[in-house]
Design an enzyme around this catalytic site. Structure first.
Site, short mmCIF file in Angstrom:
data_model
loop_
_atom_site.label_atom_id
_atom_site.label_comp_id
_atom_site.label_asym_id
_atom_site.label_seq_id
_atom_site.Cartn_x
_atom_site.Cartn_y
_atom_site.Cartn_z
N SER A 159 0.82 -1.20 0.00
CA SER A 159 0.00 0.00 0.00
C SER A 159 0.86 1.26 0.00
CB SER A 159 -0.95 -0.06 1.20
OG SER A 159 -2.10 0.65 0.90
N LYS A 213 3.97 2.04 -2.64
CA LYS A 213 4.32 3.25 -3.41
C LYS A 213 5.79 3.58 -3.12
CE LYS A 213 -0.17 5.17 -1.89
NZ LYS A 213 -1.24 4.63 -2.64
N HIS A 249 -7.72 -5.93 0.77
CA HIS A 249 -6.47 -5.14 0.88
C HIS A 249 -5.63 -5.62 2.07
CE1 HIS A 249 -4.13 -1.54 0.14
NE2 HIS A 249 -4.21 -1.20 1.41
C1 GTR Z 1 -5.31 4.27 2.07
C2 GTR Z 1 -4.82 5.16 0.97
C3 GTR Z 1 -4.10 4.33 -0.03
C4 GTR Z 1 -3.15 3.33 0.60
C5 GTR Z 1 -3.60 2.82 1.95
C6 GTR Z 1 -2.54 2.15 2.83
O1 GTR Z 1 -6.12 4.89 2.97
O2 GTR Z 1 -5.92 5.80 0.40
O3 GTR Z 1 -3.46 5.16 -0.97
O4 GTR Z 1 -1.86 3.84 0.67
O5 GTR Z 1 -4.18 3.78 2.72
O6 GTR Z 1 -1.38 2.55 2.89
O7 GTR Z 1 -2.92 1.21 3.53
#
Ligand code: GTR
Length: 392
Positions: free
Chosen positions: A226, A230, A368
């Site tokens: 996540s 990035k 996720h």
């Molecule tokens: C979310 C965000 C994503 C992602 C995620 C994470 O809230 O919108 O871009 O990076 O967090 O890091 O778990």
């Protein structure tokens, strides 16, 4: 090789899914208009240009690379960790700048039954430290399945992002921003955000790997989930010492194509996380089509090294199709090098990894998260490309 017909079909399919058409910036046309068709032109001209575009518009410029006062201190060595299966090293990586001092606490488990130097994985941890990366192994988490990584003959290393820079908008007062940003001049619109700062931290861990003879620093992967995914991508783009770059469900401003505007978009990410990117990135809120880059170009910066993108079926916020399409559109740079990229433009079914080329991909069934399944796919991919025997 991706045929024109395939690209058109894919384009059509993806537009149909998001109900939006998009035109990607040309990967292999330089800003001068010159067509890039050799590795030499890519390396000397277009690649540096693309990195600069990402620096200036998205992640920001670092004021420092490797600090001259960088110091490694092995605070603890336990050769009998994990009931004798591993040697644990706890290493402090410290540095100082005009605004003070900082320290990354790196944990490294080395497999005892594998001749050193061993290859391995550096996890950029963005989840609570105690629950996810406990070096005592009293608390175990699938987010960092350390025992399995060691069982498969790999080094398992990790650090926590908060050691480098806090994950909150503190006006860039703390962490490496507070330490290295010039004290006497205002912050520029292209100054580094937290993602670039965390990526810088991963590079300092690589500085340590280069200095440790038990670690094969030529076969180290940087892994993130996540926001950590990035970070892994930006780290791999700017630090070519990482031989494998793994981005799990990194979504918006990670692997997903910005122009699809499917799931999280630039305005949403800048609003919720104003500290992640440089100020210039806010110019593209609601204006994805005006970006001089898109995220497939970030993946292309890994060529001809190994890069791995993973998505999850229920993770619509991260746009699984957009993550997959980035891999497809990054392929022409791998073609330039004469190596296989992804090898297909058809999105695979859930839990059917693509591991043949230099670009690996899987779509995991579920939500996720970073799971044992994901890790085992990453290790299968590394086994295949690094020709190491699986030990389970
Ligand atoms: C979310 C965000 C994503 C992602 C995620 C994470 O809230 O919108 O871009 O990076 O967090 O890091 O778990």
């Amino acid at each position: 090789m991706v045929s024109t017909l395939n690209i058109l079909l894919l384009w059509w399919a993806s537009c149909a899914q998001s109900d939006q058409a998009f035109d990607l910036p040309e990967l292999l046309v330089a800003e001068s208009g010159e067509v890039i068709d050799t590795v030499q032109e890519w390396q000397s001209q277009r690649r540096p240009e693309v990195i600069e575009l990402f620096r200036e518009n998205v992640y920001g410029c670092n004021p420092i690379d490797k600090p001259h006062n960088l110091k490694f201190e092995v605070k603890e060595i336990n050769p009998e960790a994990m009931s004798g299966k591993a040697t644990l090293k706890l290493v402090d990586i410290s540095y100082g700048g005009p605004g003070g001092n900082g320290c990354i606490h790196l944990a490294v488990f080395l497999p005892n039954d594998r001749p050193s130097p061993a290859p391995g994985f550096l996890l950029i941890c963005n989840r609570p430290r105690e629950e996810n990366i406990d070096p005592t192994r009293v608390t175990k988490s699938p987010f960092w399945p350390t025992e399995e990584i060691v069982d498969r003959g790999y080094v398992a290393a990790t650090f926590h992002i908060e050691d480098v820079d806090p994950d909150e908008h503190d006006q860039f007062k703390n962490g490496v921003h507070g330490i290295f940003d010039p004290l006497d001049s205002p912050r520029g619109p292209d100054a580094w955000g937290s993602i670039a700062a965390w990526a810088w931290g991963a590079s300092r861990c690589m500085d340590y790997f280069e200095a440790d003879n038990d670690i094969d620093h030529t076969k180290m992967a940087v892994v993130g989930h996540s926001r950590g995914g990035k970070t892994a991508l930006w780290c791999g783009a700017t630090d070519e010492r990482f031989a494998l770059v793994i981005s799990n469900e990194s979504g918006c401003t990670g692997a997903a194509l910005a122009r699809r505007k499917s799931g999280e978009d630039i305005q949403a990410i800048n609003n919720r996380f104003p500290h992640w990117f440089c100020e210039n990135y806010k110019k593209y809120d609601g204006k994805e089509d005006e970006l001089p880059i898109d995220q497939h170009m970030l993946l292309a910066l890994m060529a001809p090294r190994l890069v791995y993108v993973s998505s999850a079926t229920e993770d619509k916020w991260a746009d699984p199709l957009g993550e997959f399409l980035s891999c497809v559109y990054a392929e022409p740079v791998f073609d330039l090098y004469g190596v296989k990229g992804l090898g297909t433009s058809t999105m695979p079914a859930a839990n059917s990894p693509l591991h043949e080329g230099q670009i690996g991909y899987h779509l995991r069934r579920g939500s996720h998260d970073l799971t044992r399944y994901d890790w085992n796919c990453f290790m299968d991919f590394a086994d295949k490309h690094w020709e190491t025997a699986t030990r389970t």
